[in-house]
Write a protein that holds these residues in place. Structure first.
Motif, PDB file in Angstrom:
ATOM      1  N   TYR A   1      -8.000   3.659  -5.354  1.00 29.63           N
ATOM      2  CA  TYR A   1      -7.041   4.265  -4.434  1.00 29.63           C
ATOM      3  C   TYR A   1      -7.559   4.311  -3.000  1.00 29.63           C
ATOM      4  O   TYR A   1      -8.720   4.617  -2.741  1.00 29.63           O
ATOM      5  CB  TYR A   1      -6.703   5.681  -4.905  1.00 29.63           C
ATOM      6  N   VAL A   2      -6.682   3.987  -2.081  1.00 35.00           N
ATOM      7  CA  VAL A   2      -6.948   4.103  -0.650  1.00 35.00           C
ATOM      8  C   VAL A   2      -5.835   4.967  -0.076  1.00 35.00           C
ATOM      9  O   VAL A   2      -4.655   4.683  -0.298  1.00 35.00           O
ATOM     10  CB  VAL A   2      -6.947   2.715   0.035  1.00 35.00           C
ATOM     11  N   LYS A   3      -6.210   6.031   0.614  1.00 36.75           N
ATOM     12  CA  LYS A   3      -5.211   6.937   1.188  1.00 36.75           C
ATOM     13  C   LYS A   3      -4.339   6.173   2.176  1.00 36.75           C
ATOM     14  O   LYS A   3      -4.837   5.422   3.014  1.00 36.75           O
ATOM     15  CB  LYS A   3      -5.914   8.102   1.878  1.00 36.75           C
TER      16      LYS A   3
ATOM     17  N   HIS B   1       7.094   0.553  -4.277  1.00 38.15           N
ATOM     18  CA  HIS B   1       6.569  -0.819  -4.287  1.00 38.15           C
ATOM     19  C   HIS B   1       5.052  -0.811  -4.330  1.00 38.15           C
ATOM     20  O   HIS B   1       4.432   0.242  -4.347  1.00 38.15           O
ATOM     21  CB  HIS B   1       7.119  -1.569  -3.073  1.00 38.15           C
ATOM     22  N   THR B   2       4.463  -1.972  -4.312  1.00 42.39           N
ATOM     23  CA  THR B   2       3.000  -2.042  -4.310  1.00 42.39           C
ATOM     24  C   THR B   2       2.471  -1.442  -3.006  1.00 42.39           C
ATOM     25  O   THR B   2       3.214  -1.258  -2.051  1.00 42.39           O
ATOM     26  CB  THR B   2       2.520  -3.503  -4.444  1.00 42.39           C
ATOM     27  N   SER B   3       1.183  -1.165  -2.984  1.00 41.31           N
ATOM     28  CA  SER B   3       0.584  -0.487  -1.831  1.00 41.31           C
ATOM     29  C   SER B   3       0.297  -1.475  -0.715  1.00 41.31           C
ATOM     30  O   SER B   3      -0.081  -2.618  -0.952  1.00 41.31           O
ATOM     31  CB  SER B   3      -0.722   0.177  -2.264  1.00 41.31           C
ATOM     32  N   LYS B   4       0.461  -1.007   0.533  1.00 44.30           N
ATOM     33  CA  LYS B   4       0.079  -1.865   1.651  1.00 44.30           C
ATOM     34  C   LYS B   4      -1.372  -1.612   2.050  1.00 44.30           C
ATOM     35  O   LYS B   4      -1.906  -2.311   2.907  1.00 44.30           O
ATOM     36  CB  LYS B   4       1.032  -1.694   2.833  1.00 44.30           C
ATOM     37  N   CYS B   5      -2.029  -0.619   1.425  1.00 42.60           N
ATOM     38  CA  CYS B   5      -3.414  -0.273   1.786  1.00 42.60           C
ATOM     39  C   CYS B   5      -4.426  -0.626   0.692  1.00 42.60           C
ATOM     40  O   CYS B   5      -5.555  -0.980   0.980  1.00 42.60           O
ATOM     41  CB  CYS B   5      -3.520   1.217   2.087  1.00 42.60           C
ATOM     42  N   ILE B   6      -4.031  -0.506  -0.566  1.00 42.53           N
ATOM     43  CA  ILE B   6      -4.962  -0.791  -1.659  1.00 42.53           C
ATOM     44  C   ILE B   6      -5.083  -2.302  -1.818  1.00 42.53           C
ATOM     45  O   ILE B   6      -4.070  -3.004  -1.894  1.00 42.53           O
ATOM     46  CB  ILE B   6      -4.481  -0.134  -2.975  1.00 42.53           C
ATOM     47  N   LYS B   7      -6.307  -2.803  -1.828  1.00 41.04           N
ATOM     48  CA  LYS B   7      -6.513  -4.256  -1.859  1.00 41.04           C
ATOM     49  C   LYS B   7      -7.400  -4.725  -3.015  1.00 41.04           C
ATOM     50  O   LYS B   7      -7.410  -5.901  -3.350  1.00 41.04           O
ATOM     51  CB  LYS B   7      -7.169  -4.731  -0.543  1.00 41.04           C
ATOM     52  N   TRP B   8      -8.194  -3.809  -3.569  1.00 45.13           N
ATOM     53  CA  TRP B   8      -9.187  -4.235  -4.556  1.00 45.13           C
ATOM     54  C   TRP B   8      -9.046  -3.469  -5.863  1.00 45.13           C
ATOM     55  O   TRP B   8      -8.781  -2.282  -5.852  1.00 45.13           O
ATOM     56  CB  TRP B   8     -10.608  -4.026  -4.006  1.00 45.13           C
ATOM     57  N   GLU B   9      -9.246  -4.170  -6.972  1.00 38.00           N
ATOM     58  CA  GLU B   9      -9.227  -3.539  -8.286  1.00 38.00           C
ATOM     59  C   GLU B   9     -10.598  -2.980  -8.588  1.00 38.00           C
ATOM     60  O   GLU B   9     -11.534  -3.722  -8.878  1.00 38.00           O
ATOM     61  CB  GLU B   9      -8.845  -4.573  -9.350  1.00 38.00           C
TER      62      GLU B   9
ATOM     63  N   CYS C   1      -0.232  -0.543  -8.277  1.00 36.06           N
ATOM     64  CA  CYS C   1      -0.342  -0.512  -6.810  1.00 36.06           C
ATOM     65  C   CYS C   1      -0.510  -1.918  -6.233  1.00 36.06           C
ATOM     66  O   CYS C   1      -0.235  -2.165  -5.064  1.00 36.06           O
ATOM     67  CB  CYS C   1      -1.513   0.359  -6.387  1.00 36.06           C
ATOM     68  N   LEU C   2      -0.980  -2.846  -7.055  1.00 37.75           N
ATOM     69  CA  LEU C   2      -1.276  -4.198  -6.571  1.00 37.75           C
ATOM     70  C   LEU C   2      -0.318  -5.257  -7.094  1.00 37.75           C
ATOM     71  O   LEU C   2      -0.100  -6.282  -6.448  1.00 37.75           O
ATOM     72  CB  LEU C   2      -2.700  -4.599  -6.986  1.00 37.75           C
TER      73      LEU C   2
END
Ligand code: SF4
Ligand code: SF4
Length: 64
Positions: free
Chosen positions: A17-19, A32-40, A62-63
């Motif tokens: 999670y990324v705030k 929808h998917t997150s615009k901030c979370i990038k990595w599993e 989120c991805l």
């Protein structure tokens, strides 16, 4: 969005999670998917109460 489900969402406690200034509970179709979370880096969905309630079967909503 279902505020009750969003309150139960464990995403903020998840290592990936990324705030971000966006709704959580990414598994809910209208979120929808997150615009901030990038990595599993691990996903808390399988231990989240919403996971059973919505009969989910995937992770990393989120991805993808
Ligand atoms: S969908 Fe899964 S991986 Fe993404 S923030 Fe929520 S618990 Fe973490
Ligand atoms: S199943 Fe995952 S995305 Fe959905 S509410 Fe729970 S932690 Fe959040």
């Amino acid at each position: 969005m279902d505020e009750k489900l969003a309150k139960e969402c464990l995403c903020p406690m998840c290592p990936s999670y990324v705030k971000c200034d966006e709704p959580i509970a990414y598994c809910i179709p209208e979120v929808h998917t997150s615009k901030c979370i990038k990595w599993e880096s691990g996903c808390a969905c399988p231990v989240c109460p919403v996971f059973d309630k919505l009969k989910l079967d995937r992770e990393y909503y989120c991805l993808r």
